[in-house]
Design a protein around this motif. Structure first.
Motif: not given
Length: 406
Positions: A114-122
């Protein structure tokens, strides 16, 4: 007890565990340089977090004694009663703990996807809380539905050999929910957000391809004919999907890219996962060819649909997992696996209907729970870093480190 089967399952567990660091490299190379460590650590820390959760309650929830076809009870809390003797209902020739630790590695990598979807900002703190709650509320129940004795999807007759619904649909559609709730990256559509290290991404893809043999062939739970068949199907689907993605991109964009080849092999591996123990080698090639082209098209559509799935989780895992589960309903044959069922192309239309219902149920449940969970966490603690921290990069703002010192 069979020592050969036990050895194969333990090696397969190690291969699946190796996939999570492979995913860290795959994702880490695709982000900008300032976020490489922040992306890698999300996968790395889940090996610790979910392993402990699985040993305490996760395994019992997913595979423990059934309650209403929905969830297992907590009678195996802390692995109480999960010993070294075989547990014949799941794996008759290996120690119960070998089966448990093999399934643990699946539970670890799924939220990492899942982490690839919100990369750079979570935010990292919010990520830890979300991952733990997601495992408890989404992964464990769905694993019980599909694989647990008494699970309602298993009882319905749906086939999922190695996790098309349990792993890829749950993570892929949850990634869509995350992208919608967290919002687009600052500068999305205007700034250069190209991958900073494609050799790292290709290395990660190679590790994933290697580890996937444990993921799929290991799901036979024994060393023999079925594990061999799943191994061959896995490789052929990945190979054909690599070619399919590359040539589709070549025709569409006039350039065959390295990132496209890496993404294509992963798309093929995703799509063959539910079908790997039920289809012939030729069917595996067909599934791979379809996955490469369809998943490429799905990734291209995200710009038109207006969501920022940073690393293409939805297009590859949600779409690819759904495609593979439906293809199982078309191409499964008892010639390969007598404990499975024939699909539509072998005279059994009912299986395709069952597969479609299972896909729809897991899609809806996973999206609704994930969306609600993310909304609640955003209200309670905030899930996104500040604008200043996002511009600085997660490596420094969240972890106080730099991936590269020039």
């Amino acid at each position: 007890m069979n020592n050969g089967d036990t050895a194969w399952l333990l090696v397969s567990a190690a291969l699946v565990m190796f996939m999570t660091p492979g995913l860290a490299l795959f994702y880490g190379g695709m982000v900008r340089r300032k976020n490489v460590l922040g992306t890698i650590v999300q996968s790395l820390v889940l090996i610790g977090l979910i392993s402990v959760e699985w040993a305490l309650v996760g395994y019992s929830m997913a595979f423990g004694p059934d309650h209403g076809g929905i969830i297992g009870d907590l009678s195996w809390f802390g692995l109480s009663g999960v010993g070294l003797a075989p547990f014949k209902e799941y794996a008759a020739t290996v120690p119960h703990q070998a089966f448990m630790v093999y399934q643990m590695m699946f539970a670890v990598i799924t939220p990492a996807l899942i982490t690839g979807a919100f990369a750079d900002r979570f935010r990292f703190s919010a990520f830890l809380v979300f991952s733990l709650l997601w495992a408890l509320l989404v992964y464990n129940p769905v694993a019980h539905w599909v694989w647990g004795i008494g699970g309602w999807i298993r009882n319905m007759g749906a086939l999922d050999f190695a996790g098309g619904t349990v792993v890829h649909i749950t993570s892929g559609v949850s990634a869509l929910a995350a992208a919608l709730v967290v919002g687009k990256r600052k500068g999305f559509g205007s700034d250069n957000m190209a991958p900073h290290n494609l050799p790292m991404t290709v290395t990660g893809a190679a590790i994933l391809w290697f580890g996937w043999f444990g993921f799929n062939a290991g799901s036979a739970l024994a060393a023999g004919e079925l594990s061999t068949s799943a191994f061959v199907a896995t490789h052929l689907a990945a190979a054909s999907a690599t070619l399919s993605w590359v040539f589709t991109e070549w025709i569409h964009r006039r350039k065959p890219t390295v990132l496209g080849a890496a993404s294509g092999c992963v798309a093929g591996l995703v799509a063959i996962t539910p079908a790997s123990g039920f289809v012939t080698p030729l069917s595996a090639i067909v599934i791979g060819l379809a996955a490469g082209a369809v998943c490429y098209g799905a990734v291209m559509m995200k710009g038109r649909l207006g969501y920022d799935d940073a690393l293409d989780v939805v297009g590859v895992h949600c779409v690819g997992g759904s495609l593979g589960a439906l293809a199982t309903g078309l191409l499964a044959t008892t010639v390969i696996n007598a404990s499975g069922a024939n699909g539509l192309f072998y005279g059994n239309a009912k299986l395709f209907a069952i597969q479609a219902l299972a896909v729809a149920a897991v899609l809806v449940y996973s999206f609704v729970v994930s969306y609600g969970l993310l909304k609640a966490l955003d209200r309670l603690m905030g899930i996104r870093v500040s604008r200043e921290d996002e511009m600085m990069g997660l490596d420094l703002s969240e972890h106080g480190e730099a991936g590269y010192n020039w």
